[in-house]
Design a protein around this motif. Structure first.
Motif, PDB file in Angstrom:
ATOM      1  N   ARG A 105      -2.357   4.869 -23.066  1.00 37.65           N
ATOM      2  CA  ARG A 105      -1.711   5.264 -24.605  1.00 37.65           C
ATOM      3  C   ARG A 105      -2.542   6.731 -24.876  1.00 37.65           C
ATOM      4  NH1 ARG A 105      -2.983   1.078 -26.789  1.00 37.65           N
ATOM      5  NH2 ARG A 105      -0.855   0.071 -26.736  1.00 37.65           N
ATOM      6  N   GLU A 106      -3.778   6.351 -24.736  1.00 36.36           N
ATOM      7  CA  GLU A 106      -4.522   7.869 -25.079  1.00 36.36           C
ATOM      8  C   GLU A 106      -4.320   9.062 -24.046  1.00 36.36           C
ATOM      9  OE1 GLU A 106      -6.676   8.097 -27.657  1.00 36.36           O
ATOM     10  OE2 GLU A 106      -5.853   6.275 -28.012  1.00 36.36           O
ATOM     11  N   ARG A 107      -3.970   8.803 -22.723  1.00 32.01           N
ATOM     12  CA  ARG A 107      -3.284  10.034 -22.079  1.00 32.01           C
ATOM     13  C   ARG A 107      -2.308  10.460 -22.252  1.00 32.01           C
ATOM     14  NH1 ARG A 107      -5.198   8.586 -15.772  1.00 32.01           N
ATOM     15  NH2 ARG A 107      -7.452   8.017 -16.052  1.00 32.01           N
ATOM     16  N   TRP A 108      -1.293   9.662 -22.773  1.00 32.39           N
ATOM     17  CA  TRP A 108       0.019  10.028 -23.387  1.00 32.39           C
ATOM     18  C   TRP A 108      -0.009  10.941 -24.417  1.00 32.39           C
ATOM     19  CZ3 TRP A 108       4.878  11.165 -21.862  1.00 32.39           C
ATOM     20  CH2 TRP A 108       5.122  10.758 -20.355  1.00 32.39           C
ATOM     21  N   LYS A 109      -0.757  10.440 -25.318  1.00 31.70           N
ATOM     22  CA  LYS A 109      -0.954  10.946 -26.693  1.00 31.70           C
ATOM     23  C   LYS A 109      -1.511  12.709 -26.285  1.00 31.70           C
ATOM     24  CE  LYS A 109      -1.819   7.233 -29.694  1.00 31.70           C
ATOM     25  NZ  LYS A 109      -2.766   6.436 -30.610  1.00 31.70           N
ATOM     26  N   MET A 112       1.840  14.467 -24.276  1.00 32.70           N
ATOM     27  CA  MET A 112       2.987  14.731 -24.728  1.00 32.70           C
ATOM     28  C   MET A 112       3.315  16.108 -25.396  1.00 32.70           C
ATOM     29  SD  MET A 112       3.024  12.145 -28.130  1.00 32.70           S
ATOM     30  CE  MET A 112       3.192  10.637 -27.023  1.00 32.70           C
ATOM     31  N   GLY A 113       4.394  16.790 -25.051  1.00 30.79           N
ATOM     32  CA  GLY A 113       4.632  18.036 -25.534  1.00 30.79           C
ATOM     33  C   GLY A 113       4.095  18.964 -24.879  1.00 30.79           C
ATOM     34  N   ARG A 114       3.355  18.642 -23.910  1.00 30.20           N
ATOM     35  CA  ARG A 114       2.381  19.720 -23.149  1.00 30.20           C
ATOM     36  C   ARG A 114       2.658  19.525 -21.577  1.00 30.20           C
ATOM     37  NH1 ARG A 114      -3.477  18.679 -23.631  1.00 30.20           N
ATOM     38  NH2 ARG A 114      -3.582  20.857 -23.126  1.00 30.20           N
ATOM     39  N   SER A 115       2.087  20.420 -20.697  1.00 30.50           N
ATOM     40  CA  SER A 115       2.317  20.321 -19.361  1.00 30.50           C
ATOM     41  C   SER A 115       1.007  20.269 -18.693  1.00 30.50           C
ATOM     42  CB  SER A 115       3.000  21.655 -18.784  1.00 30.50           C
ATOM     43  OG  SER A 115       2.068  22.829 -19.184  1.00 30.50           O
ATOM     44  N   GLU A 148       8.086  14.412 -25.843  1.00 27.10           N
ATOM     45  CA  GLU A 148       7.324  13.672 -26.811  1.00 27.10           C
ATOM     46  C   GLU A 148       7.858  12.401 -27.016  1.00 27.10           C
ATOM     47  OE1 GLU A 148       5.689  15.947 -30.125  1.00 27.10           O
ATOM     48  OE2 GLU A 148       6.364  17.840 -29.189  1.00 27.10           O
ATOM     49  N   PRO A 149       7.687  11.283 -26.204  1.00 29.27           N
ATOM     50  CA  PRO A 149       8.331  10.054 -26.634  1.00 29.27           C
ATOM     51  C   PRO A 149       8.198   9.462 -28.204  1.00 29.27           C
ATOM     52  CG  PRO A 149       6.832   9.801 -25.143  1.00 29.27           C
ATOM     53  CD  PRO A 149       6.951  11.373 -25.331  1.00 29.27           C
ATOM     54  N   SER A 150       9.022   8.892 -28.712  1.00 30.75           N
ATOM     55  CA  SER A 150       8.775   8.333 -30.024  1.00 30.75           C
ATOM     56  C   SER A 150       7.601   7.165 -29.741  1.00 30.75           C
ATOM     57  CB  SER A 150       9.967   7.668 -30.508  1.00 30.75           C
ATOM     58  OG  SER A 150      10.377   6.380 -29.758  1.00 30.75           O
ATOM     59  N   GLU A 151       7.063   6.801 -30.798  1.00 26.03           N
ATOM     60  CA  GLU A 151       5.859   5.607 -30.792  1.00 26.03           C
ATOM     61  C   GLU A 151       6.695   4.325 -30.063  1.00 26.03           C
ATOM     62  OE1 GLU A 151       2.738   3.308 -33.470  1.00 26.03           O
ATOM     63  OE2 GLU A 151       3.530   5.128 -34.173  1.00 26.03           O
ATOM     64  N   GLN A 152       7.752   3.900 -30.435  1.00 28.05           N
ATOM     65  CA  GLN A 152       8.476   2.920 -29.969  1.00 28.05           C
ATOM     66  C   GLN A 152       8.701   3.010 -28.690  1.00 28.05           C
ATOM     67  OE1 GLN A 152      12.215   2.117 -31.855  1.00 28.05           O
ATOM     68  NE2 GLN A 152      12.574   0.225 -30.804  1.00 28.05           N
ATOM     69  N   ASP A 153       9.277   4.263 -28.159  1.00 29.92           N
ATOM     70  CA  ASP A 153       9.570   4.185 -26.791  1.00 29.92           C
ATOM     71  C   ASP A 153       8.255   4.419 -25.771  1.00 29.92           C
ATOM     72  OD1 ASP A 153      12.392   4.423 -26.820  1.00 29.92           O
ATOM     73  OD2 ASP A 153      12.452   6.597 -27.068  1.00 29.92           O
ATOM     74  N   LEU A 154       7.113   4.805 -26.348  1.00 30.21           N
ATOM     75  CA  LEU A 154       5.804   4.810 -25.784  1.00 30.21           C
ATOM     76  C   LEU A 154       5.356   3.423 -25.530  1.00 30.21           C
ATOM     77  CD1 LEU A 154       3.739   6.336 -24.237  1.00 30.21           C
ATOM     78  CD2 LEU A 154       2.544   6.585 -26.340  1.00 30.21           C
ATOM     79  N   GLU A 155       5.464   2.605 -26.597  1.00 27.96           N
ATOM     80  CA  GLU A 155       5.086   1.139 -26.472  1.00 27.96           C
ATOM     81  C   GLU A 155       5.842   0.388 -25.785  1.00 27.96           C
ATOM     82  OE1 GLU A 155       2.149   0.199 -27.592  1.00 27.96           O
ATOM     83  OE2 GLU A 155       1.473   2.370 -28.253  1.00 27.96           O
ATOM     84  N   ALA A 156       7.033   0.761 -25.481  1.00 27.59           N
ATOM     85  CA  ALA A 156       8.011   0.150 -24.602  1.00 27.59           C
ATOM     86  C   ALA A 156       7.567   0.494 -23.273  1.00 27.59           C
ATOM     87  CB  ALA A 156       9.513   0.298 -25.048  1.00 27.59           C
TER      88      ALA A 156
END
Length: 222
Positions: A105-109, A112-115, A148-156
């Motif tokens: 989760r922390e890595r994706w935060k 997201m939106g970056r490269s 940038e996945p939504s919080e819902q998509d990321l948790e899923a």
């Protein structure tokens, strides 16, 4: 022979006409990385890990090649071992498998939106008559642009556990592909094994990739 348990790498090779024998190396990746110290470049790290995997398998099979690789008409054994290692390089850090939901989760935060650059080290070891006769190494670098996945998509996505067990906490060829906007480079390398680079490395050890295709008249096998 593929020195990896990765189903994605196996799928890439199969779709490219090769049915490899799979032999998992079991090397301690953390110990190898730590032994290299902080002066090694990211490319050197992934290549060194790929070498360790390939040589671990090669050293295990060379005393008993008969029965592992097929002997051709001239009784010449041709066996190729391929080892790979992938990591995501972002913010100056190399990221392998996150393993836990919290780390993922922390890595994706951060991602997201970056490269970031997905680095895949490759090592090809050629064995003949029970002896290593050639080796070639290289690194493939592909820039990955994350959405940038939504919080819902990321948790899923986290709940599937897929990103916990892959380098960089994402896949390109499976569920993670929904969250990759684009890439710059070789897609097969992002999946885990770069076909263009492997073709080049095979040439360096004296083999044509066509020799390894299924139903090829050549005795060479991967």
């Amino acid at each position: 022979m593929l020195a990896s348990a990765s189903p994605a790498r196996l799928a890439v090779l199969r779709s490219a006409g090769i049915e490899p024998i799979v032999r998992v190396s079991g090397v301690d990746e953390d110990a190898i990385t730590a032994s290299m110290g902080g002066s090694a470049t990211p490319e050197q790290v992934v290549v060194r890990l790929a070498q360790a995997k390939a040589h671990s398998v090669a050293n295990d099979i060379t005393p008993s090649l008969d029965g592992v690789c097929w002997a051709g008409a001239n009784d010449v054994l041709n066996c190729v071992v391929v080892g790979c290692d992938s990591m995501l390089h972002i913010d100056g850090d190399l990221q392998g498998k996150p393993l836990t939901p919290d780390v993922t989760r922390e890595r994706w935060k951060t991602m997201m939106g970056r490269s970031g650059d997905l680095l895949t080290g490759h090592c090809v070891v050629r064995i003949q008559d029970g002896t290593i006769v050639g080796e070639a190494v290289g690194c493939s670098t592909t820039t990955v642009h994350f959405s940038e996945p939504s919080e819902q998509d990321l948790e899923a996505y986290l709940a599937t556990e897929e990103p916990l067990h892959v380098a960089g906490a994402f896949t390109l060829d499976s569920l993670g592909g929904w969250f990759v906007d684009r890439i710059e480079g070789d897609p097969s390398s992002v999946i885990g094994i770069g076909l263009p680079l492997v073709r080049t490395l095979l040439h360096e050890v004296g083999l044509s990739v066509a020799e390894l295709w299924r139903d090829s008249p050549s005795p060479a096998q991967l």
